[in-house]
Design an enzyme around this catalytic site. Structure first.
Site, short mmCIF file in Angstrom:
data_model
loop_
_atom_site.label_atom_id
_atom_site.label_comp_id
_atom_site.label_asym_id
_atom_site.label_seq_id
_atom_site.Cartn_x
_atom_site.Cartn_y
_atom_site.Cartn_z
N GLY A 1 0.70 5.90 0.26
CA GLY A 1 -0.04 7.14 0.48
C GLY A 1 0.87 8.30 0.21
N GLY A 2 0.44 9.49 0.61
CA GLY A 2 1.23 10.68 0.35
C GLY A 2 2.48 10.76 1.19
N VAL B 1 4.24 1.12 1.96
CA VAL B 1 4.43 -0.07 2.78
C VAL B 1 4.70 -1.25 1.85
CG1 VAL B 1 3.41 -1.62 4.49
CG2 VAL B 1 2.88 0.83 4.56
N GLY C 1 0.84 -1.19 0.00
CA GLY C 1 0.00 0.00 0.00
C GLY C 1 0.87 1.24 0.00
N LYS D 1 7.60 0.02 6.18
CA LYS D 1 7.09 1.31 5.74
C LYS D 1 8.26 2.24 5.49
CE LYS D 1 3.72 4.91 6.95
NZ LYS D 1 2.71 5.33 7.97
N ASP E 1 -7.04 8.29 13.47
CA ASP E 1 -7.42 7.97 12.09
C ASP E 1 -8.08 6.59 12.04
OD1 ASP E 1 -7.71 8.43 9.38
OD2 ASP E 1 -5.74 7.61 8.86
#
Length: 205
Positions: free
Chosen positions: A71-72, A76, A69, A91, A192
């Protein structure tokens, strides 16, 4: 006698033993290694054309074999700890555009690692290591095999026309609550919490 694990270089497609450096000259210069065949075979033709340059490299003692995965803030990876080839989730923070941005990302990432290091609960993934390489910080966590996110399971059941039973909802909610209670006891607030960040895993018993 141990039989070598057959692997492939994700960048030149040559074969060799998993974890060993690729024998081709260009891949040697770039530091690429052979990854397991199962990881190599999951790469689609499109992914081959737009291959992630980090796949096949080694971060510390961890060989990056596939992307789990992104993100910004970071990506990972499924990683294998060499030489024992234990699976882990690594990560890696994206490289920053400026020294100021790099310092801010490292500060935030270090805070995340410090929070995770304080947690010890069966329903929270364990942190295994925090370090940096070439000024790029990374975090190694427990890999959860056979997992899917709660969001993915909700979508799957919606398509199948099925729902969670009351017992399933209670089981999931109680485990989430227990994990949060443990984190709150250490002064850690998640901030989150959402279905995408909750992993489901079937375990024996």
């Amino acid at each position: 006698m141990q039989i070598p694990d057959e692997g492939r270089c994700p960048h030149c497609d040559c074969g060799g033993e998993v974890g060993h450096g690729c024998a081709t000259e260009l891949c040697q210069r770039k530091g690429y290694h052979y990854i397991p065949l199962e990881s190599y075979q999951t790469l689609t033709a499109n992914e081959h054309r737009n291959r992630n340059p980090s796949i096949g490299t080694v971060i510390g003692r961890y060989l990056l074999v596939s992307e789990l995965g992104h993100g910004g803030f970071g990506t990972v990876y499924l990683a294998l700890q060499l030489p024992i080839k234990m699976k882990a989730a690594l990560k890696l923070v994206h490289r920053a555009d400026s020294p100021e941005q790099a310092a801010e990302r490292e500060r935030r990432f270090l805070g995340e690692a410090q929070s995770l290091a304080r947690l010890n609960h069966p329903n929270i993934v364990r942190m295994l290591q925090y370090d940096s390489i070439d000024d790029q910080p990374y975090l190694v966590m427990e890999y959860v095999p056979g997992r899917c996110s709660l969001d993915q399971e909700i979508a799957r059941r919606r398509l199948a026309g099925t729902r969670f039973s009351t017992a399933e909802i209670e089981r999931i909610a109680s485990q989430v609550a227990a994990a949060l209670d443990s984190a709150h006891g250490e002064g850690v607030i998640h901030r989150d919490l959402k279905p995408e960040n909750l992993m489901l895993q079937e375990v024996s018993g």
